[in-house]
Design a protein around this motif. Structure first.
Motif, mmCIF file in Angstrom:
data_model
loop_
_atom_site.group_PDB
_atom_site.id
_atom_site.type_symbol
_atom_site.label_atom_id
_atom_site.label_comp_id
_atom_site.label_asym_id
_atom_site.label_seq_id
_atom_site.Cartn_x
_atom_site.Cartn_y
_atom_site.Cartn_z
ATOM 1 N N CYS A 10 47.684 34.885 49.821
ATOM 2 C CA CYS A 10 47.817 33.980 48.690
ATOM 3 C C CYS A 10 48.472 32.674 49.068
ATOM 4 O O CYS A 10 48.382 31.698 48.352
ATOM 5 C CB CYS A 10 48.644 34.641 47.581
ATOM 6 S SG CYS A 10 47.817 36.004 46.761
ATOM 7 N N VAL A 148 43.454 35.848 37.956
ATOM 8 C CA VAL A 148 42.760 34.555 38.021
ATOM 9 C C VAL A 148 41.820 34.467 36.831
ATOM 10 O O VAL A 148 41.114 35.434 36.510
ATOM 11 C CB VAL A 148 41.957 34.422 39.333
ATOM 12 C CG1 VAL A 148 41.203 33.097 39.370
ATOM 13 C CG2 VAL A 148 42.873 34.530 40.540
ATOM 14 N N CYS A 167 40.789 26.305 36.655
ATOM 15 C CA CYS A 167 41.081 27.695 37.014
ATOM 16 C C CYS A 167 42.592 27.893 37.057
ATOM 17 O O CYS A 167 43.321 27.054 37.603
ATOM 18 C CB CYS A 167 40.451 28.014 38.372
ATOM 19 S SG CYS A 167 40.864 29.648 39.027
ATOM 20 N N TRP A 188 37.521 27.352 46.044
ATOM 21 C CA TRP A 188 36.345 27.304 45.183
ATOM 22 C C TRP A 188 35.074 27.502 46.011
ATOM 23 O O TRP A 188 34.993 27.078 47.168
ATOM 24 C CB TRP A 188 36.245 25.945 44.486
ATOM 25 C CG TRP A 188 37.281 25.689 43.448
ATOM 26 C CD1 TRP A 188 38.551 25.207 43.645
ATOM 27 C CD2 TRP A 188 37.150 25.876 42.036
ATOM 28 N NE1 TRP A 188 39.209 25.084 42.454
ATOM 29 C CE2 TRP A 188 38.373 25.487 41.443
ATOM 30 C CE3 TRP A 188 36.104 26.326 41.220
ATOM 31 C CZ2 TRP A 188 38.591 25.534 40.065
ATOM 32 C CZ3 TRP A 188 36.318 26.378 39.840
ATOM 33 C CH2 TRP A 188 37.548 25.996 39.281
ATOM 34 N N THR A 233 32.946 29.778 41.434
ATOM 35 C CA THR A 233 33.965 30.816 41.503
ATOM 36 C C THR A 233 35.241 30.247 42.093
ATOM 37 O O THR A 233 35.211 29.573 43.122
ATOM 38 C CB THR A 233 33.487 32.004 42.365
ATOM 39 O OG1 THR A 233 32.303 32.567 41.782
ATOM 40 C CG2 THR A 233 34.558 33.081 42.462
ATOM 41 N N CYS A 234 36.355 30.515 41.423
ATOM 42 C CA CYS A 234 37.661 30.218 42.010
ATOM 43 C C CYS A 234 38.270 31.543 42.433
ATOM 44 O O CYS A 234 38.056 32.575 41.784
ATOM 45 C CB CYS A 234 38.566 29.470 41.031
ATOM 46 S SG CYS A 234 39.009 30.387 39.539
ATOM 47 N N ARG A 235 39.035 31.534 43.522
ATOM 48 C CA ARG A 235 39.540 32.785 44.057
ATOM 49 C C ARG A 235 40.904 32.616 44.700
ATOM 50 O O ARG A 235 41.251 31.548 45.222
ATOM 51 C CB ARG A 235 38.555 33.374 45.074
ATOM 52 C CG ARG A 235 38.399 32.578 46.358
ATOM 53 C CD ARG A 235 37.422 33.263 47.320
ATOM 54 N NE ARG A 235 36.071 33.334 46.809
ATOM 55 C CZ ARG A 235 35.449 34.467 46.481
ATOM 56 N NH1 ARG A 235 36.071 35.632 46.636
ATOM 57 N NH2 ARG A 235 34.219 34.455 46.023
ATOM 58 N N ASP A 238 40.985 38.164 47.236
ATOM 59 C CA ASP A 238 39.791 38.800 46.698
ATOM 60 C C ASP A 238 39.812 38.904 45.177
ATOM 61 O O ASP A 238 39.010 39.619 44.583
ATOM 62 C CB ASP A 238 39.599 40.198 47.316
ATOM 63 C CG ASP A 238 40.803 41.097 47.109
ATOM 64 O OD1 ASP A 238 41.809 40.632 46.527
ATOM 65 O OD2 ASP A 238 40.746 42.270 47.519
ATOM 66 N N VAL A 239 40.712 38.164 44.508
ATOM 67 C CA VAL A 239 40.749 38.112 43.045
ATOM 68 C C VAL A 239 40.010 36.848 42.607
ATOM 69 O O VAL A 239 40.337 35.751 43.061
ATOM 70 C CB VAL A 239 42.197 38.113 42.531
ATOM 71 C CG1 VAL A 239 42.223 38.117 41.005
ATOM 72 C CG2 VAL A 239 42.950 39.322 43.075
ATOM 73 N N THR A 240 39.008 36.990 41.728
ATOM 74 C CA THR A 240 38.134 35.865 41.412
ATOM 75 C C THR A 240 37.913 35.716 39.912
ATOM 76 O O THR A 240 38.145 36.632 39.128
ATOM 77 C CB THR A 240 36.760 36.028 42.083
ATOM 78 O OG1 THR A 240 36.095 37.177 41.533
ATOM 79 C CG2 THR A 240 36.900 36.207 43.591
ATOM 80 N N SER A 242 34.730 33.398 37.518
ATOM 81 C CA SER A 242 33.511 32.593 37.706
ATOM 82 C C SER A 242 33.072 31.974 36.392
ATOM 83 O O SER A 242 33.403 32.450 35.296
ATOM 84 C CB SER A 242 32.368 33.454 38.265
ATOM 85 O OG SER A 242 32.705 33.989 39.524
#
Length: 299
Positions: A10, A148, A167, A188, A233-235, A238-240, A242
C-alpha cells in the motif's frame, strides 16, 4: 494475500538513491516498499531484494542500538525469534534473473513485540557500503483492512470534452493507530492497462490528496475520444473499485432540425420582410401600386 503483505504494497516504494542504489560494479537494491506493519504476536518478514549480488555479503542491522542481527546468512543475536533466509528472486520488470543475479534476503521475526518497532537496515559490503532501510510499525489492535470505492455519479463524456473519476481508499477499523499507518498508494488502469500521465496519449492528469488513513485520487482525461471508453479501475494492491466510462459522439450544429423545418422558417422570414416593406410605403405610393396591379389583372 495476507493483511501484512497488503500493507507492504500500500505504501509508496522506498528507493535507495533513486530507482536503485548502484555501486561501481553494478550491485543494486531493487524497487521495494520501505514501510511494514505487524500486529503484536504475529510474525513479520522484511524482504531485501538485491540485484547482481555476486559474492558480496548481506547483513541485517537494527538501527535503534546498531545490533547486528544477521551476517552472511548467520544469526548474530541471542533472540531465538529472529531467522534469516536467502532465495533467488526473479524481478517483476522483465529482467533476466541470470544476468541480474536477483536474490532476496528475508529477515523474519516471530511473535513480534511492541519493542521490535523501528528502523532496520539491510547492508551489502560493497565499497562504499550500500544500505536499504525498512520501518517496522507494531500495533496492538487488529490490523486494519483497506477499502476502495468510486465517488460521484456515473461517468459520461462528449467527444472532445473532459471526464473526471474520483476514487477513495481508506483504512477501516484502524482508529487507534491511524497516524502510524503508511500512506495508501492508488493506481489506475483502463481495461487492465496501466494509465500513465506521462504516456503517449497525453491529457491524463492525477491529483491526490492524503489524510491519516485516507487517500482520494482524481483521474482527469482531457480531449476525450471514443477510444477512451471502457472500464476504469483504481486499486490499492489487490483491492479495487471500477467504473464504466461512456463517450458520446459530438453532434453537428442544427443536426436535430430537419430540412422541412428550415424551409418553413425561411418562408416565414421572407413573408415577414414583404409585409414590413408594404407597411413602410406612403399611402399615395401604395394606392398607385395597387392600381397598377389591378390593371394587370383586368387586361
Amino acid at each position: 494475500m495476507s493483511v501484512c503483505t497488503l500493507l507492504m504494497f500500500c505504501v509508496l516504494p522506498a528507493l535507495v538513491g533513486g530507482r536503485a542504489s548502484i555501486d561501481s560494479e553494478g550491485t543494486a537494491f531493487a524497487r521495494q516498499p520501505g514501510a511494514v506493519m505487524a500486529r503484536v504476536g504475529d510474525p513479520v518478514v522484511l524482504n531485501c531484494r538485491i540485484l547482481r549480488l555476486g559474492d558480496r555479503v548481506v547483513s541485517w542491522v537494527r538501527s535503534r542500538d546498531l545490533q547486528i542481527l544477521t551476517h552472511a546468512g548467520a544469526v548474530f543475536t541471542a533472540d531465538a525469534r529472529v531467522t534469516v533466509t536467502e532465495a533467488p528472486w526473479e524481478t517483476d520488470d522483465g529482467l533476466d534473473p541470470e544476468e541480474w543475479g536477483g536474490v532476496v534476503h528475508l529477515l523474519r521475526i516471530d511473535k513480534v513485540r511492541l519493542s521490535d518497532a523501528g528502523r532496520y537496515e539491510c547492508q551489502v559490503n560493497t565499497e562504499p557500503k550500500l544500505s536499504a532501510f525498512f520501518n517496522l510499525t507494531v500495533i496492538e489492535d487488529a490490523l486494519p483492512t483497506v477499502s476502495v470505492r468510486m465517488l460521484g455519479a456515473t461517468a459520461a463524456a462528449v467527444e472532445g470534452g473532459a471526464v473526471r473519476l474520483t476514487c477513495e481508499a481508506r483504512y477501516d477499523g484502524a482508529a487507534a493507530a491511524v497516524d502510524a499507518l503508511p500512506a495508501l498508494r492508488v493506481s489506475w488502469d483502463r481495461d487492465g492497462e496501466v494509465l500513465d500521465p506521462q504516456g503517449s496519449r497525453g491529457g491524463v492528469s492525477l491529483d491526490t490528496e492524503r489524510w491519516p488513513g485516507r487517500t482520494v485520487s482524481r483521474l482527469t482525461l482531457a480531449r476525450v475520444s471514443s477510444g477512451d471508453a471502457g472500464r476504469y479501475t483504481c486499486r490499492v494492491a489487490d483491492v479495487t473499485a471500477s467504473r464504466d466510462v461512456r463517450v458520446t459522439p459530438m453532434q453537428p450544429e442544427y443536426s436535430d432540425i430537419d430540412e422541412e423545418l428550415l424551409e418553413s422558417m425561411q418562408r416565414d422570414q421572407a413573408a415577414a420582410r414583404t409585409g414590413a416593406a408594404a407597411r413602410s410605403m406612403p399611402p399615395a405610393a401604395l394606392l398607385s401600386a395597387l392600381t397598377a396591379l389591378a390593371a394587370v389583372f383586368l387586361t
